[in-house]
Write a protein that holds these residues in place. Sequence first.
Motif, PDB file in Angstrom:
ATOM      1  N   PHE A 185      34.846  51.424   3.384  1.00 40.37           N
ATOM      2  CA  PHE A 185      34.738  52.118   2.098  1.00 40.37           C
ATOM      3  C   PHE A 185      36.006  51.949   1.273  1.00 40.37           C
ATOM      4  CE2 PHE A 185      32.479  54.727   5.343  1.00 40.37           C
ATOM      5  CZ  PHE A 185      31.206  54.305   5.003  1.00 40.37           C
ATOM      6  N   GLY A 186      35.824  51.825  -0.039  1.00 46.41           N
ATOM      7  CA  GLY A 186      36.966  51.820  -0.953  1.00 46.41           C
ATOM      8  C   GLY A 186      37.409  50.415  -1.301  1.00 46.41           C
ATOM      9  N   GLU A 187      38.031  50.287  -2.481  1.00 46.97           N
ATOM     10  CA  GLU A 187      38.391  48.951  -2.963  1.00 46.97           C
ATOM     11  C   GLU A 187      39.480  48.288  -2.138  1.00 46.97           C
ATOM     12  OE1 GLU A 187      41.241  50.540  -6.632  1.00 46.97           O
ATOM     13  OE2 GLU A 187      39.903  48.830  -6.919  1.00 46.97           O
ATOM     14  N   GLN A 188      40.260  49.101  -1.401  1.00 46.81           N
ATOM     15  CA  GLN A 188      41.309  48.487  -0.563  1.00 46.81           C
ATOM     16  C   GLN A 188      40.713  47.676   0.582  1.00 46.81           C
ATOM     17  OE1 GLN A 188      40.519  51.652  -0.631  1.00 46.81           O
ATOM     18  NE2 GLN A 188      40.508  52.496   1.440  1.00 46.81           N
ATOM     19  N   LYS A 189      39.405  47.824   0.829  1.00 44.74           N
ATOM     20  CA  LYS A 189      38.735  47.038   1.886  1.00 44.74           C
ATOM     21  C   LYS A 189      37.991  45.826   1.313  1.00 44.74           C
ATOM     22  CE  LYS A 189      39.987  49.838   5.158  1.00 44.74           C
ATOM     23  NZ  LYS A 189      39.262  50.818   5.896  1.00 44.74           N
ATOM     24  N   ALA A 190      37.969  45.682  -0.022  1.00 40.20           N
ATOM     25  CA  ALA A 190      37.131  44.647  -0.652  1.00 40.20           C
ATOM     26  C   ALA A 190      37.509  43.234  -0.197  1.00 40.20           C
ATOM     27  CB  ALA A 190      37.200  44.763  -2.170  1.00 40.20           C
ATOM     28  N   ASP A 191      38.807  42.924  -0.135  1.00 41.02           N
ATOM     29  CA  ASP A 191      39.217  41.572   0.270  1.00 41.02           C
ATOM     30  C   ASP A 191      38.829  41.298   1.724  1.00 41.02           C
ATOM     31  OD1 ASP A 191      40.368  40.669  -2.105  1.00 41.02           O
ATOM     32  OD2 ASP A 191      42.238  41.754  -1.702  1.00 41.02           O
ATOM     33  N   ALA A 192      39.078  42.298   2.583  1.00 41.37           N
ATOM     34  CA  ALA A 192      38.771  42.119   4.017  1.00 41.37           C
ATOM     35  C   ALA A 192      37.263  41.938   4.211  1.00 41.37           C
ATOM     36  CB  ALA A 192      39.272  43.316   4.822  1.00 41.37           C
ATOM     37  N   ILE A 193      36.459  42.681   3.463  1.00 46.04           N
ATOM     38  CA  ILE A 193      35.002  42.554   3.600  1.00 46.04           C
ATOM     39  C   ILE A 193      34.531  41.190   3.090  1.00 46.04           C
ATOM     40  CG2 ILE A 193      32.806  43.441   2.667  1.00 46.04           C
ATOM     41  CD1 ILE A 193      33.873  45.015   5.080  1.00 46.04           C
ATOM     42  N   HIS A 211      28.201  36.840  15.754  1.00 45.92           N
ATOM     43  CA  HIS A 211      27.451  37.815  16.561  1.00 45.92           C
ATOM     44  C   HIS A 211      26.012  37.895  16.034  1.00 45.92           C
ATOM     45  CE1 HIS A 211      26.200  41.629  18.333  1.00 45.92           C
ATOM     46  NE2 HIS A 211      27.209  41.513  19.181  1.00 45.92           N
ATOM     47  N   PRO A 212      25.022  37.944  16.945  1.00 44.85           N
ATOM     48  CA  PRO A 212      23.623  37.919  16.484  1.00 44.85           C
ATOM     49  C   PRO A 212      23.119  39.220  15.861  1.00 44.85           C
ATOM     50  CG  PRO A 212      23.724  38.065  18.885  1.00 44.85           C
ATOM     51  CD  PRO A 212      25.138  37.882  18.403  1.00 44.85           C
ATOM     52  N   ASN A 213      23.822  40.323  16.031  1.00 43.77           N
ATOM     53  CA  ASN A 213      23.257  41.600  15.573  1.00 43.77           C
ATOM     54  C   ASN A 213      24.340  42.529  15.006  1.00 43.77           C
ATOM     55  OD1 ASN A 213      21.445  43.652  15.135  1.00 43.77           O
ATOM     56  ND2 ASN A 213      21.180  44.186  17.296  1.00 43.77           N
ATOM     57  N   VAL A 214      24.754  42.216  13.777  1.00 44.47           N
ATOM     58  CA  VAL A 214      25.804  43.000  13.118  1.00 44.47           C
ATOM     59  C   VAL A 214      25.244  43.627  11.843  1.00 44.47           C
ATOM     60  CG1 VAL A 214      28.034  42.906  11.919  1.00 44.47           C
ATOM     61  CG2 VAL A 214      27.661  41.515  13.940  1.00 44.47           C
ATOM     62  N   THR A 215      25.510  44.915  11.653  1.00 37.73           N
ATOM     63  CA  THR A 215      25.161  45.566  10.398  1.00 37.73           C
ATOM     64  C   THR A 215      26.459  46.001   9.731  1.00 37.73           C
ATOM     65  OG1 THR A 215      23.186  46.453  11.470  1.00 37.73           O
ATOM     66  CG2 THR A 215      23.779  47.396   9.325  1.00 37.73           C
ATOM     67  N   ILE A 216      26.649  45.589   8.487  1.00 34.80           N
ATOM     68  CA  ILE A 216      27.845  45.991   7.742  1.00 34.80           C
ATOM     69  C   ILE A 216      27.419  46.956   6.644  1.00 34.80           C
ATOM     70  CG2 ILE A 216      29.745  45.180   6.282  1.00 34.80           C
ATOM     71  CD1 ILE A 216      29.981  42.786   7.970  1.00 34.80           C
ATOM     72  N   LEU A 217      27.949  48.158   6.698  1.00 33.74           N
ATOM     73  CA  LEU A 217      27.613  49.186   5.707  1.00 33.74           C
ATOM     74  C   LEU A 217      28.823  49.438   4.828  1.00 33.74           C
ATOM     75  CD1 LEU A 217      25.756  51.615   8.101  1.00 33.74           C
ATOM     76  CD2 LEU A 217      24.788  50.681   6.015  1.00 33.74           C
ATOM     77  N   VAL A 218      28.669  49.170   3.539  1.00 30.72           N
ATOM     78  CA  VAL A 218      29.798  49.327   2.618  1.00 30.72           C
ATOM     79  C   VAL A 218      29.383  50.131   1.396  1.00 30.72           C
ATOM     80  CG1 VAL A 218      31.140  47.265   3.212  1.00 30.72           C
ATOM     81  CG2 VAL A 218      29.195  47.042   1.677  1.00 30.72           C
ATOM     82  N   ASP A 219      30.371  50.731   0.748  1.00 34.59           N
ATOM     83  CA  ASP A 219      30.084  51.351  -0.544  1.00 34.59           C
ATOM     84  C   ASP A 219      30.290  50.293  -1.643  1.00 34.59           C
ATOM     85  OD1 ASP A 219      32.822  51.143  -0.744  1.00 34.59           O
ATOM     86  OD2 ASP A 219      33.204  53.287  -0.896  1.00 34.59           O
ATOM     87  N   GLN A 220      30.041  50.678  -2.887  1.00 35.85           N
ATOM     88  CA  GLN A 220      30.125  49.709  -4.001  1.00 35.85           C
ATOM     89  C   GLN A 220      31.539  49.127  -4.123  1.00 35.85           C
ATOM     90  OE1 GLN A 220      27.373  49.572  -6.283  1.00 35.85           O
ATOM     91  NE2 GLN A 220      26.212  51.291  -5.478  1.00 35.85           N
ATOM     92  N   GLN A 221      32.554  49.978  -3.892  1.00 30.46           N
ATOM     93  CA  GLN A 221      33.947  49.520  -4.060  1.00 30.46           C
ATOM     94  C   GLN A 221      34.320  48.470  -3.018  1.00 30.46           C
ATOM     95  OE1 GLN A 221      33.084  52.800  -4.093  1.00 30.46           O
ATOM     96  NE2 GLN A 221      33.375  53.122  -6.294  1.00 30.46           N
TER      97      GLN A 221
END
Length: 233
Positions: free
Chosen positions: A190-198, A218-228
């Motif tokens: 969450f948050g814009e400080q994670k945008a580059d890493a994501i 990995h065959p089964n990964v779910t990434i949950l992020v907010d808009q930022q």
Amino acid sequence: MNILVMKNKEEASKKAFDLLLADINNGAKVLGLATGSSPVGLYDQIVSSSLDCSQLISINLDEYVGIKPTNPQSYHFFMQQHLFSQKPFAKSFIPDGSNLDADYVTTRYNQILTAHPIDTQILGIGNNGHIGFNEPGTPFDIQTHKVRLTSATIKANSRFFTSSNDVPHAAYTMGIGSIMKAKHIILLAFGEQKADAIAATVNGKITTAVPASVLQRHPNVTILVDQQAAQKL
Ligand SMILES: N[C@@H]1[C@@H](O)[C@H](O)[C@@H](COP(=O)(O)O)O[C@@H]1O
């Protein structure tokens, strides 16, 4: 990789809870748990639900070296405060940061992981792409190990301490190889400080310079992020 861009942190935490519950209903018994601010909303969801954790096993990713479980900055204390005091598990494992014998602690933790393979692993991500405390440059096949924290991580984590001088300089962490063995991985950011890493994790090249980029394999990964956190995808 399944990337879900949610309206906000609360929606993402609810979705993470639904996914976790689905895994548990499908037989998941061993949960890999993370600390940091990202999973707190998920733990709140668990606490306010009717989910019974007393038959589940939890295995945490990491712990600072050189602080006692009673220290409020320890990950033991964090887990107690946010989850275990309200939802006790059958067994909960966290590396013993008060034991300075790194060989003993890491070998013991690897035995625990072998005895209890992780069904669902909850992950946060560092601003520099670290997972657990696996900093950039960590080999992808490594198991539980002791790490020296980078100055960037010490600075980022100083928000939980009175000053950055109080942040421990080392940690025990499950390795990237241990994390990759989980059947399902749910990463929260969450948050814009994670945008580059994501962006680097999802669309970048797979490189040890961005530890989380290994999740593309990995065959089964779910990434949950907010808009930022999603703004550079
Ligand atoms: N060892 C933890 C990581 O497991 C966590 O993912 C990261 C991000 O923390 P936050 O979720 O507070 O941004 O912080 C620490 O370094």
